[in-house]
Design a protein around this motif. Structure first.
Motif, PDB file in Angstrom:
ATOM      1  N   ASP A   1      -6.227   4.837   8.501  1.00  0.00           N
ATOM      2  CA  ASP A   1      -6.255   4.157   9.797  1.00  0.00           C
ATOM      3  C   ASP A   1      -6.810   5.110  10.846  1.00  0.00           C
ATOM      4  O   ASP A   1      -6.921   6.311  10.615  1.00  0.00           O
ATOM      5  CB  ASP A   1      -4.865   3.643  10.186  1.00  0.00           C
ATOM      6  N   GLU A   2      -7.139   4.538  12.016  1.00  0.00           N
ATOM      7  CA  GLU A   2      -7.740   5.322  13.091  1.00  0.00           C
ATOM      8  C   GLU A   2      -6.706   6.201  13.784  1.00  0.00           C
ATOM      9  O   GLU A   2      -5.504   5.959  13.688  1.00  0.00           O
ATOM     10  CB  GLU A   2      -8.362   4.367  14.125  1.00  0.00           C
TER      11      GLU A   2
ATOM     12  N   ARG B   1       2.990  13.383  12.284  1.00  0.00           N
ATOM     13  CA  ARG B   1       3.127  12.108  12.989  1.00  0.00           C
ATOM     14  C   ARG B   1       4.518  11.986  13.637  1.00  0.00           C
ATOM     15  O   ARG B   1       5.530  12.205  12.983  1.00  0.00           O
ATOM     16  CB  ARG B   1       2.903  10.938  12.018  1.00  0.00           C
TER      17      ARG B   1
ATOM     18  N   TYR C   1       6.956   5.059  10.467  1.00  0.00           N
ATOM     19  CA  TYR C   1       5.567   5.282  10.081  1.00  0.00           C
ATOM     20  C   TYR C   1       4.954   4.084   9.360  1.00  0.00           C
ATOM     21  O   TYR C   1       3.817   4.145   8.920  1.00  0.00           O
ATOM     22  CB  TYR C   1       5.473   6.521   9.182  1.00  0.00           C
ATOM     23  N   GLY C   2       5.717   3.016   9.179  1.00  0.00           N
ATOM     24  CA  GLY C   2       5.202   1.843   8.473  1.00  0.00           C
ATOM     25  C   GLY C   2       4.760   2.172   7.062  1.00  0.00           C
ATOM     26  O   GLY C   2       3.778   1.627   6.575  1.00  0.00           O
ATOM     27  N   SER C   3       5.500   3.067   6.401  1.00  0.00           N
ATOM     28  CA  SER C   3       5.056   3.548   5.091  1.00  0.00           C
ATOM     29  C   SER C   3       5.546   2.690   3.930  1.00  0.00           C
ATOM     30  O   SER C   3       5.185   2.954   2.794  1.00  0.00           O
ATOM     31  CB  SER C   3       5.553   4.975   4.873  1.00  0.00           C
TER      32      SER C   3
ATOM     33  N   PRO D   1       4.973   0.021  13.913  1.00  0.00           N
ATOM     34  CA  PRO D   1       5.005   1.458  14.227  1.00  0.00           C
ATOM     35  C   PRO D   1       3.617   2.076  14.409  1.00  0.00           C
ATOM     36  O   PRO D   1       3.490   3.146  14.983  1.00  0.00           O
ATOM     37  CB  PRO D   1       5.698   2.076  13.007  1.00  0.00           C
ATOM     38  N   LEU D   2       2.573   1.419  13.927  1.00  0.00           N
ATOM     39  CA  LEU D   2       1.222   1.938  14.116  1.00  0.00           C
ATOM     40  C   LEU D   2       0.538   1.253  15.298  1.00  0.00           C
ATOM     41  O   LEU D   2      -0.675   1.345  15.464  1.00  0.00           O
ATOM     42  CB  LEU D   2       0.392   1.765  12.833  1.00  0.00           C
TER      43      LEU D   2
ATOM     44  N   LEU E   1      -2.871   7.860   5.505  1.00  0.00           N
ATOM     45  CA  LEU E   1      -1.474   7.660   5.861  1.00  0.00           C
ATOM     46  C   LEU E   1      -0.659   7.363   4.601  1.00  0.00           C
ATOM     47  O   LEU E   1      -1.119   6.631   3.716  1.00  0.00           O
ATOM     48  CB  LEU E   1      -1.333   6.508   6.855  1.00  0.00           C
TER      49      LEU E   1
ATOM     50  N   HIS F   1      -3.910   4.736  15.882  1.00  0.00           N
ATOM     51  CA  HIS F   1      -2.840   4.053  15.175  1.00  0.00           C
ATOM     52  C   HIS F   1      -2.022   5.022  14.328  1.00  0.00           C
ATOM     53  O   HIS F   1      -0.827   4.821  14.124  1.00  0.00           O
ATOM     54  CB  HIS F   1      -3.414   2.936  14.300  1.00  0.00           C
ATOM     55  N   ALA F   2      -2.686   6.081  13.836  1.00  0.00           N
ATOM     56  CA  ALA F   2      -1.971   7.091  13.058  1.00  0.00           C
ATOM     57  C   ALA F   2      -1.088   7.944  13.963  1.00  0.00           C
ATOM     58  O   ALA F   2       0.027   8.319  13.593  1.00  0.00           O
ATOM     59  CB  ALA F   2      -2.965   7.961  12.304  1.00  0.00           C
TER      60      ALA F   2
ATOM     61  N   TRP G   1      -3.169   4.783   2.590  1.00  0.00           N
ATOM     62  CA  TRP G   1      -4.272   4.016   3.183  1.00  0.00           C
ATOM     63  C   TRP G   1      -4.835   4.789   4.367  1.00  0.00           C
ATOM     64  O   TRP G   1      -4.352   5.870   4.691  1.00  0.00           O
ATOM     65  CB  TRP G   1      -3.792   2.621   3.591  1.00  0.00           C
TER      66      TRP G   1
ATOM     67  N   ARG H   1       4.689  -7.627   5.951  1.00  0.00           N
ATOM     68  CA  ARG H   1       4.884  -6.183   5.888  1.00  0.00           C
ATOM     69  C   ARG H   1       5.259  -5.634   7.261  1.00  0.00           C
ATOM     70  O   ARG H   1       6.044  -4.687   7.363  1.00  0.00           O
ATOM     71  CB  ARG H   1       3.584  -5.531   5.393  1.00  0.00           C
TER      72      ARG H   1
ATOM     73  N   LYS I   1       0.842  -1.201   0.000  1.00  0.00           N
ATOM     74  CA  LYS I   1       0.000   0.000   0.000  1.00  0.00           C
ATOM     75  C   LYS I   1       0.874   1.247   0.000  1.00  0.00           C
ATOM     76  O   LYS I   1       1.902   1.279   0.673  1.00  0.00           O
ATOM     77  CB  LYS I   1      -0.984  -0.014   1.161  1.00  0.00           C
TER      78      LYS I   1
END
Lengths: 235, 386
Positions: A70-71, A221, A141-143, B341-342, A95, A74-75, A68, B45, A65
């Motif tokens: 998220d709440e 963030r 940031y899990g990006s 991280p989230l 995100l 979590h963000a 996307w 992931r 992704k």
């Protein structure tokens, strides 16, 4: 092009198009109030993922992704708390890669396959990436997504004007550098009919985006990590 | 000297062929991984590094621990380690080779591996890891081989090798320090973001490595006339004792910082590993086993009566090897990714092909160690040293 000898041509640097959009430092503001008004809306996500041939892999562990939702908790896990109002709890946040001022992913990449451009965009060279996934460990940031398998069978309606990826490389949002070069705004910005996403030049104090940032209260963030994200959220 | 590896007993041949066969099985699964991609593993992931990187980390420690016999022998002239030193260096050669192989199988685009050399990037810790690991392999090859060759010729090792021996000592510390820096410098990975990461790595290395070396020496002792001597074994047991205590102490420091400060993000991974988080607890039994084994081993190592009991010592070493292996080879890397991280949780367990590829690499490493040990013992036998 100057011909050197039979079958060889001299390479020239690509001249940027005169129509191209430029900035000292690209940044994005997401007006989450507008997003909330139009829930459930995923047009920016669909536009981005279709345009960039992002595969739709049903197996969640192999998911890819670029953008996307998220709440809040979590963000913004370090900002969220249990007494937050309902509005904040219900709202979903877009995100994506933050195109950090000091990107940890660029710092750790052993081949410069991920690098920061002069205009602040954090880019990927998919042909140089060795797939070590150090950038994924470094990104707070899990990006980033990794191609755990060949993504091509999972692209339903491929866009022939943008390359697909192969297995074993990392990918993420590129701030639509290919569109900026042609004078077009990023796909998510264009896809949002409600104008919730604004991009502009953070380095120019008179830019539209700086005016917005001066006017509204915004969040970024995990600022305490010192990465300097370029994506701002109006709450 | 290589000819010594080609002749041996039936048991030696059997071991060599067995390890080679296991390696080939692993290689078969690696070919499958090349074809399908890393999706053949349990990684995801969210948990983007798994068993391979964890084994790599553990084995860097084993490799570095050779310094625990090299340092006393060469810097303090501790003669009792004379015969043991070469075995320590040869263990390091096998361990570093396994490390490099674990990196090779963990790379998504295997054939692009040399991009790391083609586009050297000094701001990446992997760049330094490449230098220190390959350098350490070379140093141990030079030092171990020259020392054994001197025995073969019935002379003392040549003077030119001395600088390499001295260099190999700080170099051993560097390999595990740089490996710790791979993790300890990442923002947002709170479990790894700790200054005691490198010291803790070294402490766990200096107990697990010598424990593994002692186990191998016990095996060698059973099948050959080689005996490092009671004094050397007891001295190495003391090294294991101190390092094991340091390892547990540093883990205690981590616990204190995380739980006395009360900062939730510093506690999440530890809670996940030891108590489970939101009902996810796949690693909990593993971690309690690891720390129970290390604690029991620590008590038995501290008591002189049990530590000096040469019949019991291999059992204590097994406790240390298993305990530190779970701690580093399962908990440390995977725990750092959970929660993500989230603050969402994706759990991880290695898949069958992933385990088989890893077993194949271990077989390759132990094949190298077997051959090198065989050469060393044959050379010593031919000189009447054992």
């Amino acid at each position: 092009m100057g011909v050197l000898s039979k079958g060889e041509v001299k390479a020239y640097a690509v001249k940027p198009s005169e129509k191209g959009l430029t900035a000292g430092r690209w940044a994005m503001v997401i007006d989450t109030r507008v997003c909330r008004k139009h829930e459930p809306c995923e047009e920016c996500i669909h536009a981005c993922h279709h345009l960039h041939n992002v595969p739709q892999i049903p197996y969640k562990k192999h998911e890819i992704k670029w953008i996307w939702k998220d709440e809040f908790e979590h963000a913004f896990p370090d900002t969220a708390h249990e007494y937050a109002n309902e509005v904040l709890k219900d709202r979903e946040f877009l995100l994506l890669c933050n195109h950090c001022e000091h990107p940890p992913c660029v710092r750790v990449c052993p081949t410069k396959a991920t690098f920061k451009r002069e205009d602040g965009i954090v880019m990927m060279d998919m042909h140089r990436c060795i797939g070590c996934r150090f950038c994924m460990a470094a990104c707070p940031y899990g990006s980033r997504s990794f191609n755990w398998r060949d993504p091509r069978p999972f692209i339903k309606n491929p866009n022939p004007s943008y390359p697909t990826r192969m297995k074993g490389v990392v990918e993420k949002c590129t701030f639509c550098t290919e569109r900026l070069a042609e004078g077009k705004l990023p796909a998510c910005v264009e896809a949002c009919k409600h104008g919730a996403i604004i991009v502009g030049d953070l380095a120019d104090p008179h830019s539209e985006i700086n005016k917005i940032l001066r006017e509204y209260f915004t969040l970024r963030r995990k600022v305490h990590l010192g990465t300097g994200p370029s994506v701002f959220y109006i709450i | 000297m290589l000819e010594k590896a080609l002749v041996g007993s039936k048991k030696y041949y059997a071991l060599v062929f067995f390890l080679a066969a296991v390696f080939l099985v692993g290689f078969f699964f690696f070919l499958k991984q090349l074809k399908f991609g890393l999706g053949i593993t349990g990684m995801s992931r969210d948990v983007s590094w798994g068993f391979y990187v964890a084994q790599f980390t553990y084995l860097v420690g084993v490799a570095a621990s050779a310094v625990m016999v090299v340092l006393p022998y060469y810097l303090h002239n501790y003669k009792d380690y004379g015969k043991l030193t070469i075995f320590g260096e040869f263990l390091a050669i096998g361990a570093v080779t396994m490390c490099l192989l674990f990196i090779v199988v963990d790379i998504g685009q295997t054939h692009r591996l040399f991009n790391v050399l083609l586009h050297p990037t000094p701001n990446s810790m992997l760049f330094y890891d490449m230098i220190v690991l390959n350098g350490y392999l070379l140093l141990n090859l030079i030092c171990g081989w020259t020392a054994l060759h001197a025995i073969y010729k019935g002379t003392k090792y040549p003077d030119w090798v001395k600088p390499f021996i001295y260099l190999s000592i700080p170099w051993a510390f560097s390999i595990h320090t740089v490996t710790a820096f791979l993790y300890a410098g990442l923002p947002g990975r709170h479990f790894w973001l700790t200054a005691v990461m490198a010291p803790r790595f070294l402490a766990s290395a200096f107990c697990s490595g010598p424990a593994l070396l002692l186990l191998l020496i016990y095996i060698v002792k059973t099948f050959t006339r080689f005996d490092p001597g009671e004094k050397a074994i007891k001295a190495l047991a003391k090294t294991i004792t101190y390092a094991l205590l340091a390892n547990l102490f540093l883990f205690g420091c981590e616990l204190f910082t995380a739980f006395y400060s009360g900062i939730p993000s510093h506690q999440f991974s530890i809670k996940y590993l030891f108590a489970g988080l939101h009902g996810h607890m796949k690693l909990v039994p593993w971690m309690w086993t690891a720390y129970a084994l290390m604690l029991i081993a620590a008590v038995l190592f501290v008591i002189p009566k049990t530590r000096n009991n040469l019949g019991l010592l291999p059992l204590l070493c097994i406790l240390v090897v298993i305990g530190t292996w779970i701690d580093k080879g399962m908990g440390l890397i995977i725990g750092g990714f959970i929660p993500n991280p989230l603050e969402r949780i994706t759990e991880y367990m290695p898949t069958f092909p992933e385990v088989m590829i890893s077993v194949g690499i271990y077989a390759a490493g132990f094949l190298i160690i077997t051959v090198l040990y065989k050469i060393a013992i044959s050379v010593m036998e031919s000189r009447g040293l054992i």
